[in-house]
Design an enzyme around this catalytic site. Structure first.
Site, PDB file in Angstrom:
ATOM      1  N   ASN A  75      37.850  31.819  47.385  1.00 37.42           N
ATOM      2  CA  ASN A  75      39.231  32.097  47.820  1.00 37.42           C
ATOM      3  C   ASN A  75      39.152  33.055  49.007  1.00 37.42           C
ATOM      4  O   ASN A  75      38.079  33.587  49.308  1.00 37.42           O
ATOM      5  CB  ASN A  75      40.030  32.702  46.645  1.00 37.42           C
ATOM      6  CG  ASN A  75      39.397  33.995  46.181  1.00 37.42           C
ATOM      7  OD1 ASN A  75      39.368  34.970  46.895  1.00 37.42           O
ATOM      8  ND2 ASN A  75      38.845  33.989  44.965  1.00 37.42           N
ATOM      9  N   LYS A 127      21.098  20.050  48.800  1.00 39.43           N
ATOM     10  CA  LYS A 127      22.400  19.800  49.422  1.00 39.43           C
ATOM     11  C   LYS A 127      22.866  18.381  49.086  1.00 39.43           C
ATOM     12  O   LYS A 127      22.088  17.430  49.251  1.00 39.43           O
ATOM     13  CB  LYS A 127      22.262  19.976  50.942  1.00 39.43           C
ATOM     14  CG  LYS A 127      23.571  19.873  51.661  1.00 39.43           C
ATOM     15  CD  LYS A 127      23.391  20.058  53.159  1.00 39.43           C
ATOM     16  CE  LYS A 127      24.667  19.663  53.867  1.00 39.43           C
ATOM     17  NZ  LYS A 127      24.460  19.339  55.261  1.00 39.43           N
ATOM     18  N   PRO A 135      34.142  33.320  32.768  1.00 36.71           N
ATOM     19  CA  PRO A 135      34.609  34.366  31.860  1.00 36.71           C
ATOM     20  C   PRO A 135      35.709  35.177  32.540  1.00 36.71           C
ATOM     21  O   PRO A 135      35.682  35.349  33.764  1.00 36.71           O
ATOM     22  CB  PRO A 135      33.364  35.243  31.651  1.00 36.71           C
ATOM     23  CG  PRO A 135      32.472  34.940  32.814  1.00 36.71           C
ATOM     24  CD  PRO A 135      32.754  33.515  33.192  1.00 36.71           C
ATOM     25  N   ILE A 189      36.567  38.545  33.172  1.00 36.48           N
ATOM     26  CA  ILE A 189      35.830  39.821  33.086  1.00 36.48           C
ATOM     27  C   ILE A 189      36.750  40.919  32.567  1.00 36.48           C
ATOM     28  O   ILE A 189      36.409  41.688  31.669  1.00 36.48           O
ATOM     29  CB  ILE A 189      35.271  40.209  34.475  1.00 36.48           C
ATOM     30  CG1 ILE A 189      34.403  39.081  35.031  1.00 36.48           C
ATOM     31  CG2 ILE A 189      34.483  41.512  34.399  1.00 36.48           C
ATOM     32  CD1 ILE A 189      34.013  39.248  36.486  1.00 36.48           C
ATOM     33  N   LYS A 214      50.042  39.688  31.676  1.00 33.77           N
ATOM     34  CA  LYS A 214      48.598  39.947  31.849  1.00 33.77           C
ATOM     35  C   LYS A 214      48.246  41.361  31.403  1.00 33.77           C
ATOM     36  O   LYS A 214      47.195  41.590  30.800  1.00 33.77           O
ATOM     37  CB  LYS A 214      48.209  39.766  33.316  1.00 33.77           C
ATOM     38  CG  LYS A 214      48.052  38.323  33.674  1.00 33.77           C
ATOM     39  CD  LYS A 214      47.770  38.111  35.129  1.00 33.77           C
ATOM     40  CE  LYS A 214      48.020  36.648  35.445  1.00 33.77           C
ATOM     41  NZ  LYS A 214      47.931  36.359  36.868  1.00 33.77           N
ATOM     42  N   LYS A 238      45.537  41.500  28.465  1.00 29.90           N
ATOM     43  CA  LYS A 238      44.200  41.999  28.816  1.00 29.90           C
ATOM     44  C   LYS A 238      44.019  43.463  28.413  1.00 29.90           C
ATOM     45  O   LYS A 238      42.997  44.067  28.744  1.00 29.90           O
ATOM     46  CB  LYS A 238      43.950  41.796  30.315  1.00 29.90           C
ATOM     47  CG  LYS A 238      44.041  40.334  30.754  1.00 29.90           C
ATOM     48  CD  LYS A 238      43.488  40.098  32.145  1.00 29.90           C
ATOM     49  CE  LYS A 238      43.848  38.690  32.630  1.00 29.90           C
ATOM     50  NZ  LYS A 238      43.037  38.261  33.772  1.00 29.90           N
TER      51      LYS A 238
HETATM   52  O1  C5P Z   1      44.656  36.159  35.103  1.00 25.88           O
HETATM   53  P1  C5P Z   1      44.462  36.533  36.513  1.00 25.88           P
HETATM   54  O2  C5P Z   1      43.267  35.909  37.139  1.00 25.88           O
HETATM   55  O3  C5P Z   1      45.648  36.405  37.385  1.00 25.88           O
HETATM   56  O4  C5P Z   1      44.202  38.118  36.421  1.00 25.88           O
HETATM   57  C1  C5P Z   1      43.918  38.880  37.536  1.00 25.88           C
HETATM   58  C2  C5P Z   1      43.119  40.068  37.134  1.00 25.88           C
HETATM   59  O5  C5P Z   1      42.054  39.679  36.280  1.00 25.88           O
HETATM   60  C3  C5P Z   1      42.461  40.754  38.299  1.00 25.88           C
HETATM   61  O6  C5P Z   1      42.367  42.131  38.034  1.00 25.88           O
HETATM   62  C4  C5P Z   1      41.094  40.086  38.354  1.00 25.88           C
HETATM   63  O7  C5P Z   1      40.132  40.939  38.937  1.00 25.88           O
HETATM   64  C5  C5P Z   1      40.798  39.848  36.894  1.00 25.88           C
HETATM   65  N1  C5P Z   1      39.996  38.646  36.613  1.00 25.88           N
HETATM   66  C6  C5P Z   1      38.793  38.748  35.976  1.00 25.88           C
HETATM   67  N2  C5P Z   1      38.062  37.625  35.685  1.00 25.88           N
HETATM   68  C7  C5P Z   1      38.519  36.405  35.985  1.00 25.88           C
HETATM   69  C8  C5P Z   1      39.753  36.276  36.631  1.00 25.88           C
HETATM   70  C9  C5P Z   1      40.469  37.405  36.933  1.00 25.88           C
HETATM   71  O8  C5P Z   1      38.366  39.874  35.682  1.00 25.88           O
HETATM   72  N3  C5P Z   1      37.794  35.354  35.697  1.00 25.88           N
END
Ligand code: C5P
Length: 401
Positions: free
Chosen positions: A210, A289, A305, A307, A338, A342
């Site tokens: 991204n 490739k 995952p 994180i 969220k 989380k």
């Molecule tokens: O659920 P979403 O991706 O929108 O959540 C965003 C938050 O979760 C951010 O703080 C991002 O760093 C964290 N995140 C993460 N692992 C992922 C996706 C997002 O820690 N796979």
């Protein structure tokens, strides 16, 4: 640099070959919005003219204690009093010796005795002069008195020798000044920040990612470090240089980031996940490739995952956990969900559809949501200022826990 805006910095230039670098330092500090008052020793004027530094600082350069005109305009005591910080760059062995002995026989050394502002010295000299016991003893005396020393770099010196003695990077000197002007409200705290995108490869040269630049996370790491925290920054691939005084870990994929974050979070007081982690990764990574074919290419993506959710599930009492939510719709609803799911203390929500917000730009427009349902709406600010406001909220939480 917001920290320096409106501050008066006194830059003392002494007589070493690195004096020419003072021109760039003065330009950088002035461009950051600081008022820069240059003071030059007699020897410094053999290497670079006061006119150069006057043009770059926009102020008359102070050189002579007994210049009646200058002294009536800006007295040396007034110059010492008005400075928020004094930076001596380059600092010769001679000026370090005079400072250690308390000698005040010219404009600069007189100001250095009279000022109560933080003093930063940036030694630059021949490597043998630097290593000499006299210079090292003088530096130790100065450090004991609270003078901040920006150690010289090791490299090839103008005198033809190799070794320590080259003036520190100007970015390090500027950052040291920022730190000296910042209240040390996070001293003793360990802060872990993630930043940037992740790259999820499907062959050795292609990946899913991204447009995150890493700027928001880097600004948070830099500001936390300015406030005195021990900062660890875990970043996906970005074009940004490691912030000074921050321990930086470069990772590529979400799984690598998870591994490093988990280890670092164990004894962290604050964890801020500002990284734009890829939610999905290609199920397989081809060893070579992928060749172009006449048919379409289908890549199956599997979940990475989360994180932050993992860190939230294992959250220790007293640890502050902050997430980000970049949204294109239903900002507050998605963000507060969220925060709850989380197990976060704060979530910083930004609406990616707003001008000046989100990926790549230097500004951001965010709302900070807390567990009690509070929403603080910040205006469009630089990422540096946004980082300050987020850290203010984190500090307020740290005080209340
Ligand atoms: O659920 P979403 O991706 O929108 O959540 C965003 C938050 O979760 C951010 O703080 C991002 O760093 C964290 N995140 C993460 N692992 C992922 C996706 C997002 O820690 N796979």
């Amino acid at each position: 640099m917001e920290r320096l805006r409106g501050k008066t910095l006194l830059v003392g230039v002494t007589g070493g070959i690195a004096a020419y670098k003072a021109a760039e330092l003065v330009r950088l500090l002035s461009r950051s919005g600081a008022g820069v008052q240059v003071v030059m020793t007699r020897a410094a004027q053999q290497f670079i003219t006061p006119l150069t530094l006057q043009a770059l600082s926009g102020r008359p350069v102070l050189t002579d204690l007994f210049d009646l005109g200058l002294e009536s305009e800006i007295g040396h005591i007034q110059a010492a009093r008005s400075a928020h910080a004094v930076i001596v760059a380059p600092a010769t062995a001679n000026v370090l010796a005079k400072m250690a002995a308390g000698i005040a026989d010219d404009y600069l050394t007189t100001v250095l005795l009279a000022t109560e502002a933080p003093v930063i010295v940036c030694p630059a000299m021949n490597t043998k002069m630097y290593a000499h016991a006299a210079t090292q003893d003088n530096l130790n005396v100065l450090k004991r008195r609270g003078v901040i020393v920006v150690e010289p770099q090791t490299g090839s010196l103008a005198c033809g020798e190799e070794g320590p003695g080259r003036l520190a990077d100007l970015s390090l000197i500027v950052e040291t000044a920022c730190q000296a002007l910042t209240p040390q409200t996070l001293r003793g705290k360990r802060v872990v920040v993630s930043a940037g995108p992740t790259w999820e490869p499907f062959d050795p040269v292609r990946f899913v990612t991204n447009p995150s630049s890493g700027k928001m996370g880097f600004a948070l790491a830099r500001e936390a470090s300015r406030r005195g925290a021990d900062v660890h920054l875990v970043t996906g691939p970005t074009a940004l240089a490691d912030p000074p005084f921050v321990t930086t870990y470069r990772v590529t994929t979400a799984r690598e980031m998870e591994h490093v974050m988990k280890g670092l979070a164990e004894d962290a007081h604050v964890v801020i996940m500002a990284a734009a982690v890829s939610d999905y990764r290609p199920e397989e990574t081809a060893p070579q490739k992928l060749k172009k074919k006449d048919t379409d290419l289908v890549i199956r993506l599997v979940r990475n995952p989360d994180i932050l959710a993992g860190l939230g599930a294992e959250k220790q009492p007293g640890r502050i956990l902050v997430g980000f939510a970049a949204e294109t719709e239903q900002l507050l609803q998605n963000a507060s969900e969220k925060l709850r799911k989380k197990n976060l203390d704060l979530i910083v929500a930004n609406d990616l559809t707003q001008p000046g917000a989100g990926f790549r730009c230097d500004t951001n427009v965010v709302k900070i949501l807390d567990r009690a349902g509070g929403v603080e709406e910040l205006p469009c600010l630089s990422k540096e200022e946004t980082a300050c406001r987020i850290l203010d909220r984190i500090e307020a939480l740290a005080l209340s826990t």
